[in-house]
Write a protein that holds these residues in place. Structure first.
Motif, mmCIF file in Angstrom:
data_model
loop_
_atom_site.group_PDB
_atom_site.id
_atom_site.type_symbol
_atom_site.label_atom_id
_atom_site.label_comp_id
_atom_site.label_asym_id
_atom_site.label_seq_id
_atom_site.Cartn_x
_atom_site.Cartn_y
_atom_site.Cartn_z
ATOM 1 N N ILE A 231 0.832 -1.200 0.000
ATOM 2 C CA ILE A 231 0.000 0.000 0.000
ATOM 3 C C ILE A 231 0.869 1.253 0.000
ATOM 4 N N SER A 232 1.932 1.247 0.805
ATOM 5 C CA SER A 232 2.816 2.405 0.857
ATOM 6 C C SER A 232 3.448 2.681 -0.501
ATOM 7 N N LEU A 233 3.890 1.628 -1.166
ATOM 8 C CA LEU A 233 4.536 1.815 -2.461
ATOM 9 C C LEU A 233 3.527 2.286 -3.513
ATOM 10 N N TRP A 234 2.307 1.786 -3.464
ATOM 11 C CA TRP A 234 1.282 2.248 -4.383
ATOM 12 C C TRP A 234 0.946 3.718 -4.135
ATOM 13 N N LEU A 235 0.914 4.113 -2.861
ATOM 14 C CA LEU A 235 0.673 5.517 -2.539
ATOM 15 C C LEU A 235 1.804 6.397 -3.074
ATOM 16 N N ALA A 236 3.032 5.926 -2.926
ATOM 17 C CA ALA A 236 4.179 6.692 -3.438
ATOM 18 C C ALA A 236 4.097 6.830 -4.950
ATOM 19 N N LEU A 237 3.744 5.740 -5.629
ATOM 20 C CA LEU A 237 3.630 5.769 -7.091
ATOM 21 C C LEU A 237 2.499 6.706 -7.514
ATOM 22 N N GLY A 238 1.338 6.560 -6.876
ATOM 23 C CA GLY A 238 0.206 7.411 -7.215
ATOM 24 C C GLY A 238 0.483 8.876 -6.945
ATOM 25 N N GLY A 239 1.118 9.158 -5.810
ATOM 26 C CA GLY A 239 1.464 10.536 -5.484
ATOM 27 C C GLY A 239 2.454 11.112 -6.467
ATOM 28 N N GLY A 240 3.430 10.303 -6.885
ATOM 29 C CA GLY A 240 4.412 10.774 -7.845
ATOM 30 C C GLY A 240 3.785 11.098 -9.191
ATOM 31 N N VAL A 241 2.886 10.219 -9.639
ATOM 32 C CA VAL A 241 2.196 10.463 -10.907
ATOM 33 C C VAL A 241 1.361 11.740 -10.819
ATOM 34 N N LEU A 242 0.656 11.923 -9.695
ATOM 35 C CA LEU A 242 -0.170 13.112 -9.513
ATOM 36 C C LEU A 242 0.678 14.376 -9.519
ATOM 37 N N ALA A 243 1.796 14.355 -8.821
ATOM 38 C CA ALA A 243 2.658 15.534 -8.728
ATOM 39 C C ALA A 243 3.255 15.896 -10.086
ATOM 40 N N VAL A 244 3.767 14.896 -10.797
ATOM 41 C CA VAL A 244 4.416 15.151 -12.076
ATOM 42 C C VAL A 244 3.394 15.549 -13.139
ATOM 43 N N THR A 245 2.269 14.842 -13.173
ATOM 44 C CA THR A 245 1.254 15.124 -14.191
ATOM 45 C C THR A 245 0.678 16.529 -14.038
ATOM 46 N N SER A 246 0.345 16.911 -12.806
ATOM 47 C CA SER A 246 -0.223 18.248 -12.580
ATOM 48 C C SER A 246 0.772 19.330 -12.964
ATOM 49 N N MET B 299 2.331 22.952 -19.771
ATOM 50 C CA MET B 299 1.812 22.904 -21.138
ATOM 51 C C MET B 299 0.795 24.020 -21.373
ATOM 52 N N VAL B 300 -0.106 24.224 -20.416
ATOM 53 C CA VAL B 300 -1.131 25.261 -20.559
ATOM 54 C C VAL B 300 -0.495 26.638 -20.676
ATOM 55 N N PHE B 301 0.507 26.894 -19.846
ATOM 56 C CA PHE B 301 1.071 28.243 -19.801
ATOM 57 C C PHE B 301 2.203 28.469 -20.793
ATOM 58 N N SER B 302 2.371 27.529 -21.698
ATOM 59 C CA SER B 302 3.276 27.779 -22.816
ATOM 60 C C SER B 302 2.574 28.548 -23.929
ATOM 61 N N THR B 303 1.257 28.722 -23.788
ATOM 62 C CA THR B 303 0.464 29.447 -24.779
ATOM 63 C C THR B 303 0.522 30.943 -24.503
ATOM 64 N N VAL B 304 0.835 31.721 -25.515
ATOM 65 C CA VAL B 304 1.014 33.167 -25.353
ATOM 66 C C VAL B 304 -0.274 33.831 -24.877
ATOM 67 N N SER B 305 -1.405 33.419 -25.405
ATOM 68 C CA SER B 305 -2.671 34.045 -25.013
ATOM 69 C C SER B 305 -2.989 33.814 -23.541
ATOM 70 N N VAL B 306 -2.642 32.635 -23.036
ATOM 71 C CA VAL B 306 -2.860 32.345 -21.615
ATOM 72 C C VAL B 306 -1.919 33.198 -20.767
ATOM 73 N N GLN B 307 -0.676 33.293 -21.180
ATOM 74 C CA GLN B 307 0.277 34.126 -20.465
ATOM 75 C C GLN B 307 -0.217 35.570 -20.385
ATOM 76 N N GLN B 308 -0.722 36.069 -21.484
ATOM 77 C CA GLN B 308 -1.196 37.454 -21.497
ATOM 78 C C GLN B 308 -2.415 37.618 -20.600
ATOM 79 N N SER B 309 -3.277 36.620 -20.556
ATOM 80 C CA SER B 309 -4.454 36.690 -19.691
ATOM 81 C C SER B 309 -4.039 36.815 -18.227
ATOM 82 N N LEU B 310 -2.992 36.090 -17.833
ATOM 83 C CA LEU B 310 -2.518 36.163 -16.450
ATOM 84 C C LEU B 310 -1.845 37.511 -16.165
ATOM 85 N N ILE B 311 -1.086 37.998 -17.129
ATOM 86 C CA ILE B 311 -0.441 39.307 -16.954
ATOM 87 C C ILE B 311 -1.494 40.397 -16.786
ATOM 88 N N ASP B 312 -2.536 40.333 -17.597
ATOM 89 C CA ASP B 312 -3.570 41.371 -17.567
ATOM 90 C C ASP B 312 -4.378 41.350 -16.271
#
Length: 395
Positions: free
Chosen positions: A204-219, A225-238
């Motif tokens: 269970i501990s190892l599965w939790l570590a694997l699941g947590g790692g996938v969640l951390a890396v994926t998020s 990926m989302v913030f590589s878009t110029v329009s998204v970057q500009q929306s945050l700046i504005d």
């Protein structure tokens, strides 16, 4: 689940405490080249999230002796004891807020979080996991939607003077403060969910570590990926309203150092931003995933040790058995007069907290504030049992 102490959990608590010390005392920006301090990048947001996940885990471990078919009984004294524990911890946080210098004391928020456990006190692991997932998705949306209609946060640490304006204090505790309970309840539910599992099972501990790692890396990857878009970057700046930023590079550096508990509210793209202490969906997912990895690996690693080895580890990481007391010592030390230069040295805090925890653990002593919380909650539980003798184990 047995109630004997799980050493790996104390190891994780000690790491959370030391991580918060580093986050409080290391400058986010290095003076030499103006870059982001690497230690700050590692601990910022992650250590306090680990602290909150461990809060939920601790609630389950503290109540696991009274169970009915894997769930805590409806013993009203257990609920009363938990409520008392929450009030005492929050009170300690308010008192520390009166002297805190330059740090956001988490304990008042931490105490309120304990109260959030009462409605789901008997839920099983699957239900708690689904709750954590749903809460982590919806709470940031609710926060983004309601904060424009709430008072501007003072960003003051909750202190006795805050009680003079209970509405403002409530708004900051739940929505706009450094550790808003609305979003941080996600961590509590995550901790309660894993506390319902048999953490002594290495699988269970190892599965939790694997699941947590996938969640951390994926998020983290989705955010990048989302913030590589110029329009998204500009929306945050504005829509950035915490100061002046001229371009994405400047805003990106600001986000790397972290915000103060919440994001701006002008764009829903803020929900996908990765930045410490923002309470965005990505922030909650990434830091919760990191917390799962640390807890699971700490528990799994110590489970391989013989009894003598676990005893040595329990002393070395003894700070994890009295984090409340040592956190208060850390806050008080930072509040000492500026002429006490040694109190501002990070190595002094690490040595004193680590050494103090080791001494207490070696002599099997409880921390003073841990004793106070236990004494108060036990007294309330005993009084509840006396006044409701016929409802001790109501089903």
């Amino acid at each position: 689940m047995t109630t004997s102490r799980i050493i790996g959990v104390d190891v994780a608590r000690a790491l959370a405490l030391l991580g918060m010390v580093v986050a409080h005392m290391r400058d986010a920006v290095t003076a030499a080249d103006g870059g982001i301090d690497p230690w700050h990048q590692v601990v910022a947001g992650r250590s306090s999230a680990l602290f909150a996940v461990l809060a939920g885990l601790s609630i389950v471990l503290a109540t696991s002796s009274a169970t009915t078919e894997g769930r805590p009984s409806l013993n009203p004294s257990a609920r009363a004891a938990l409520a008392c524990r929450a009030v005492v911890i929050a009170t300690i946080g308010v008192l520390l807020g009166a002297v805190a210098e330059g740090i956001a004391v988490i304990l008042t928020y931490y105490g309120v979080l304990f109260l959030c456990a009462l409605p789901v006190f008997r839920w099983r692991a699957r239900s708690l996991a689904l709750l954590a997932l749903g809460w982590g998705v919806t709470a940031p949306v609710v926060s983004l939607a309601v904060r424009p209609f709430l008072p501007q946060p003072s960003l003051d640490v909750p202190a006795p003077s805050s009680l003079a304006d209970p509405l403002a204090l409530t708004s900051e505790l739940f929505f706009t403060g450094y550790y808003p309970v609305l979003t941080w309840a996600t961590y509590l539910f995550v901790g309660m969910a894993i506390g319902r599992l048999d953490l002594r099972s290495r699988g269970i501990s190892l599965w939790l570590a694997l699941g947590g790692g996938v969640l951390a890396v994926t998020s983290f990857g989705i955010s990048a990926m989302v913030f590589s878009t110029v329009s998204v970057q500009q929306s945050l700046i504005d829509t950035y309203d915490r100061g002046d930023v001229s371009d994405w590079s400047e805003l990106s550096d600001t986000l790397t150092t972290g915000l103060f508990g919440t994001t701006p509210t002008g764009s829903f793209w803020w929900l996908a931003v990765w930045s410490p202490h923002t309470g965005s969906m990505v922030d909650l997912a990434h830091t919760a995933g990191c917390a799962l990895v640390i807890i699971a690996l700490a528990v799994a690693t110590t489970s391989f040790l013989p009894d003598d080895g676990r005893r040595v580890v329990s002393v070395i990481f003894g700070a994890g058995s009295m984090t409340l007391t040592l956190y208060a010592v850390h806050v008080l030390a930072l509040a000492l007069p500026g002429s006490w230069d040694w109190a501002q040295e990070i190595w002094v805090h690490v040595v004193v907290l680590g050494g103090g925890g080791a001494i207490f653990a070696a002599y099997r002593m409880r921390g003073p504030l841990e004793w106070l919380v236990t004494y108060a909650s036990t007294a309330v539980a005993d009084a509840e049992n006396v006044t409701r003798p016929g409802r001790l184990f109501r089903q």
